[in-house]
Enzyme design. Structure first.
Site, PDB file in Angstrom:
ATOM      1  N   PRO A  16      38.357  40.955  39.600  1.00 22.68           N
ATOM      2  CA  PRO A  16      38.908  41.922  40.555  1.00 22.68           C
ATOM      3  C   PRO A  16      39.089  41.422  41.995  1.00 22.68           C
ATOM      4  CG  PRO A  16      36.603  42.390  40.175  1.00 22.68           C
ATOM      5  CD  PRO A  16      36.972  41.260  39.249  1.00 22.68           C
ATOM      6  N   CYS A  17      40.038  40.513  42.182  1.00 23.91           N
ATOM      7  CA  CYS A  17      40.315  40.014  43.528  1.00 23.91           C
ATOM      8  C   CYS A  17      40.903  41.107  44.425  1.00 23.91           C
ATOM      9  CB  CYS A  17      41.239  38.802  43.457  1.00 23.91           C
ATOM     10  SG  CYS A  17      42.774  39.084  42.560  1.00 23.91           S
ATOM     11  N   HIS A  18      41.459  42.152  43.835  1.00 23.77           N
ATOM     12  CA  HIS A  18      42.009  43.247  44.634  1.00 23.77           C
ATOM     13  C   HIS A  18      40.923  44.003  45.393  1.00 23.77           C
ATOM     14  CE1 HIS A  18      40.956  45.076  40.757  1.00 23.77           C
ATOM     15  NE2 HIS A  18      40.777  46.204  41.424  1.00 23.77           N
TER      16      HIS A  18
END
Length: 165
Positions: free
Chosen positions: A134-136
């Site tokens: 989950p880089c967001h």
């Protein structure tokens, strides 16, 4: 760009935020990219495999995520396309829980590289497994939305989806 030397197979899925390409080795997911995403490798040489078990599982779990029915992914991941530093950052991202955010500085501290905030940002931006890694969920130090290889509109939509779930 990550080094994708492994033979892989791929499939295309449709999501509320646009088409995605998923890629996997025989045993693990190694990529999930939105159409037009930065840092996406050329996957044209990888055969289409809609019935590949890992790809089918990833597609189903992403559909559940977008429907608000899944907050955690349970998939075998192959992070070997990245450098050891990138892999450390991507593993740190996996610890960010659904609906929670962090900063680049906090991620740098997590991997005990406090002074490497820019390098952390670069590694986050090259994450090959969007949403699942989950880089967001990584924001600027002041909480501002910063870059997202899939586009800031998608980052905003993903964060809103997680807040409403």
């Amino acid at each position: 760009m990550p080094n994708f030397t492994t033979a892989a197979q791929r499939c295309q899925i449709t999501t509320p935020l646009g088409a995605m390409t998923l890629a996997a080795t025989n045993t693990a997911l190694l990529g999930a990219w939105f159409e037009g995403q930065q840092h996406q490798p050329d996957v044209a040489q990888w055969p289409l495999a809609d019935r590949h078990p890992v790809l089918a599982q990833a597609a189903a779990q992403l559909q559940q995520y977008f429907a608000g029915q899944r907050q955690q992914f349970e998939l075998p991941l192959d992070l070997s396309a990245g450098t050891p530093f990138q892999q450390d950052i991507w593993r740190a991202l996996l610890a960010l829980g659904h609906g929670h955010t962090s900063s680049y500085g906090a991620i740098a501290s997590t991997v005990q590289r406090d002074r490497a905030v820019r390098a952390v940002g670069a590694a986050v931006g090259r994450n090959p497994i969007s949403i699942i890694v989950p880089c967001h969920r990584v924001l600027g130090a002041n909480g501002a939305l910063t870059g997202y290889a899939g586009g800031l509109e998608r980052k905003t939509a993903l964060l809103q989806l997680e807040r409403s779930a």
